[in-house]
Design an enzyme around this catalytic site. Sequence first.
Site, PDB file in Angstrom:
ATOM      1  N   GLU A 287      -5.326  13.161   3.659  1.00  0.00           N
ATOM      2  CA  GLU A 287      -3.983  13.720   3.776  1.00  0.00           C
ATOM      3  C   GLU A 287      -4.009  15.255   3.728  1.00  0.00           C
ATOM      4  OE1 GLU A 287      -0.648  10.909   2.606  1.00  0.00           O
ATOM      5  OE2 GLU A 287      -0.612  12.408   1.012  1.00  0.00           O
ATOM      6  N   GLU A 290      -5.107  16.364   7.012  1.00  0.00           N
ATOM      7  CA  GLU A 290      -4.022  16.208   7.987  1.00  0.00           C
ATOM      8  C   GLU A 290      -2.992  17.322   7.828  1.00  0.00           C
ATOM      9  OE1 GLU A 290      -2.136  12.387   7.657  1.00  0.00           O
ATOM     10  OE2 GLU A 290      -1.089  12.577   9.569  1.00  0.00           O
ATOM     11  N   CYS A 307       2.400   6.754   1.095  1.00  0.00           N
ATOM     12  CA  CYS A 307       1.653   5.699   0.401  1.00  0.00           C
ATOM     13  C   CYS A 307       2.568   4.663  -0.235  1.00  0.00           C
ATOM     14  CB  CYS A 307       0.703   6.292  -0.620  1.00  0.00           C
ATOM     15  SG  CYS A 307       1.228   7.844  -1.252  1.00  0.00           S
ATOM     16  N   SER A 327       2.639  11.043   7.371  1.00  0.00           N
ATOM     17  CA  SER A 327       1.188  11.065   7.512  1.00  0.00           C
ATOM     18  C   SER A 327       0.750   9.705   8.055  1.00  0.00           C
ATOM     19  CB  SER A 327       0.585  11.303   6.126  1.00  0.00           C
ATOM     20  OG  SER A 327      -0.686  10.729   6.034  1.00  0.00           O
ATOM     21  N   LYS A 366       4.099  -3.843  -2.376  1.00  0.00           N
ATOM     22  CA  LYS A 366       2.681  -3.901  -1.988  1.00  0.00           C
ATOM     23  C   LYS A 366       2.287  -5.310  -1.549  1.00  0.00           C
ATOM     24  CE  LYS A 366       1.341   0.359  -3.211  1.00  0.00           C
ATOM     25  NZ  LYS A 366       0.876   1.315  -2.212  1.00  0.00           N
ATOM     26  N   GLU A 369       3.262  -5.287   1.977  1.00  0.00           N
ATOM     27  CA  GLU A 369       2.440  -4.314   2.705  1.00  0.00           C
ATOM     28  C   GLU A 369       1.071  -4.915   3.037  1.00  0.00           C
ATOM     29  OE1 GLU A 369       0.762  -1.110   0.454  1.00  0.00           O
ATOM     30  OE2 GLU A 369       0.650   0.225   2.169  1.00  0.00           O
ATOM     31  N   GLU A 374      -0.772  -4.426  11.136  1.00  0.00           N
ATOM     32  CA  GLU A 374      -1.512  -3.215  11.534  1.00  0.00           C
ATOM     33  C   GLU A 374      -2.446  -2.726  10.426  1.00  0.00           C
ATOM     34  OE1 GLU A 374       1.646  -3.502  11.116  1.00  0.00           O
ATOM     35  OE2 GLU A 374       2.478  -1.814  10.015  1.00  0.00           O
ATOM     36  N   CYS A 511       5.879   5.456  -9.277  1.00  0.00           N
ATOM     37  CA  CYS A 511       5.289   4.133  -9.562  1.00  0.00           C
ATOM     38  C   CYS A 511       5.359   3.725 -11.029  1.00  0.00           C
ATOM     39  CB  CYS A 511       3.828   4.113  -9.148  1.00  0.00           C
ATOM     40  SG  CYS A 511       3.601   4.181  -7.384  1.00  0.00           S
TER      41      CYS A 511
HETATM   42 FE1  HC0 Z   1       1.358   3.749  -6.703  1.00  0.00          FE
HETATM   43 FE2  HC0 Z   1      -0.372   4.306  -5.003  1.00  0.00          FE
HETATM   44  S1  HC0 Z   1       0.369   5.702  -6.592  1.00  0.00           S
HETATM   45  S2  HC0 Z   1       1.739   3.753  -4.474  1.00  0.00           S
HETATM   46  O1  HC0 Z   1       2.845   4.757  -6.951  1.00  0.00           O
HETATM   47  O2  HC0 Z   1      -0.158   6.394  -3.131  1.00  0.00           O
HETATM   48  O3  HC0 Z   1       2.146   0.954  -6.385  1.00  0.00           O
HETATM   49  O4  HC0 Z   1       0.430   3.484  -9.531  1.00  0.00           O
HETATM   50  O5  HC0 Z   1      -1.297   2.293  -6.588  1.00  0.00           O
HETATM   51  O6  HC0 Z   1      -1.679   2.345  -3.030  1.00  0.00           O
HETATM   52  O7  HC0 Z   1      -3.051   5.267  -5.740  1.00  0.00           O
HETATM   53  C1  HC0 Z   1       1.915   2.014  -6.671  1.00  0.00           C
HETATM   54  C2  HC0 Z   1       0.898   3.556  -8.512  1.00  0.00           C
HETATM   55  C3  HC0 Z   1      -0.465   3.044  -6.300  1.00  0.00           C
HETATM   56  C4  HC0 Z   1      -1.192   3.134  -3.764  1.00  0.00           C
HETATM   57  C5  HC0 Z   1      -2.102   4.856  -5.412  1.00  0.00           C
HETATM   58  C6  HC0 Z   1      -0.318   5.543  -3.750  1.00  0.00           C
END
Ligand code: HC0
Length: 578
Positions: A287, A290, A307, A327, A366, A369, A374, A511
Amino acid sequence: KIKARINDQEITVAEGMTILEAAHRAGVKIPTLCHLDLHDLQLYNKTASCRVCMVEVVDQRNNRNRLVPSCVTKLAEGMAVRTDTRRAIIARRAAVELLLSNHPNECFTCPKNVECELQALAKELNVREIRWEGERMSYPKDMSSDAIVKDANKCIYCRRCETACNEVQTCGILSGIGRGFNSFVGPFANIPMVESSCTYCGQCVQVCPTAALTEVYHTDKVWEAINDPDKYVIVQTAPAIRVALGELFGMEAGTIVTGKMVTALKRMGFDAVFDTDFGADLTIMEEASELIYRLQNNKTLPILTNCCPAWVKFIEQQFPELIHVPSTCKSPHIMLGTIAKTYYAEKMGIDPDKIVMVSVMPCIAKKAEAKRPELTKDSRNNVDISITTRELGAMIHEAGIEFIKLPDSEFDSPLGETTGAGVIFGTAGGVIEAALRTASEWITGSPLEKIEFEELRGLEGVRRATVKIGDRELNIGIASGLGNARHILEDIREGRADYHAIEIMACPGGCIAGGGQPYHHGNDEIVKKRREAIYREDRSKTLRKSHENKEILELYRTYLGEPFGEKAHELLHTHFEK
Ligand code: HC0
Ligand code: SF4
């Protein structure tokens, strides 16, 4: 200021304060259920729908007391309130009994057993029978999505989820459905969740007091993989897990349990235990490259971090015209999954098809996801199963592991070395700070004088700061909560923004306050303590910049080539849906 009386206490409070707030400040407890007052997360549910906070106000004119809901009744000059009369207590209990009269009696098997706020209230109010038992709602469970289960029969119509979804996240998925006895909160016209525009951010799940909304449970799938001798099962844990998992074992919020968590995972039988922070460091390598590429070529600015999968869904659904802005990096857990099934598999001589990658995330999105087409490589999932912090806690309990007594262990190598930059991903503002720690040293060619970018830290929903890198000034934006993200995106679309880089996280606070974290039960102090712990963990690390992670450097030297190069693109980047 006004003077009033609560029970036997004389109090002086600011005008306009509710009885509930004044009572809490005076140390007088009034139970609540629908009410939420989360200042730091900017989440307030003041629907006054449950009537569990009833108190008596003494009416001096006729000396008859009035029953009022304390959450919406303002204190007035000279008012005398009693929170402890028999009549008030019985009124509260009746409110709970009425809810229970139309609530499934299945606490034993309910995912919220012992965590349910309705159950806790029934105990607190000494409910001993359900006087009005009879007909109940009977809707089928909505299991249509990969992330969220909706059980309308457990909805008590508190509307917390609706507030979180519509006011905080501005997603507009949830609203009241049905009439009278059969009413519940769900997507418009009660369509299956999967057909709605739900982002799976999970904020509705985090605030639901019962089990009307929960995550899809995948713990049995994980046990099945662990117990399959033909599988090589790898687990990775997100940055935010280590500062919250302890809460599920009675530890203080913000206790850092990284070492105990790794020991528990090893005892559970995982073949390798890796750290998503490694994936985060890898994300930063890509990143930051980028960002520098876009700055040097004056191309598509600002760059948006991507993310957070709920945020990605949000921009795809609500701002398709801006889909070229984020990104193209895959998120850290997906990157780590990809590297585990390629580089690591080759290095260790393991058939990648035998690897099962489990990610433990503070997040519900997640789960969905991990299934995005893809993000699969050669029709292989990079992450096979994603579970929440709560699910991991349940598995540790189930395995009979006494978590508090565990010694510490280290993550496995070579995908276990991490830096403080990877850790701070767990809190809002952390991803962009981590990226700037690296981008700045790469641009200037000299070490940072101060590692912390204090100007990027804070609890506001939208934060803006200007950061000086060499002779260049970069305008940075940080938004957590999708409602806040919407403001920034509208500014970009209308050409009102002059940002160079923006971090967006769907959950208010990032998170650490994710939909899959231990329930905060309306207490934002918990989230604050987790956040402090993230920064503490960063300070405790020897390495605090992603580009100093030796295992990452080795990975590039022996396998990936240049950051943002051809192989890195093939393995670590993705595209989005319009
Ligand atoms: Fe997160 Fe992550 S930081 S999204 O908030 O970017 O869920 O803790 O694991 O993949 O590293 C959540 C937290 C993660 C991812 C990371 C990112
Ligand atoms: Fe709304 Fe998020 Fe819940 Fe979906 S997961 S219904 S977007 S709060």
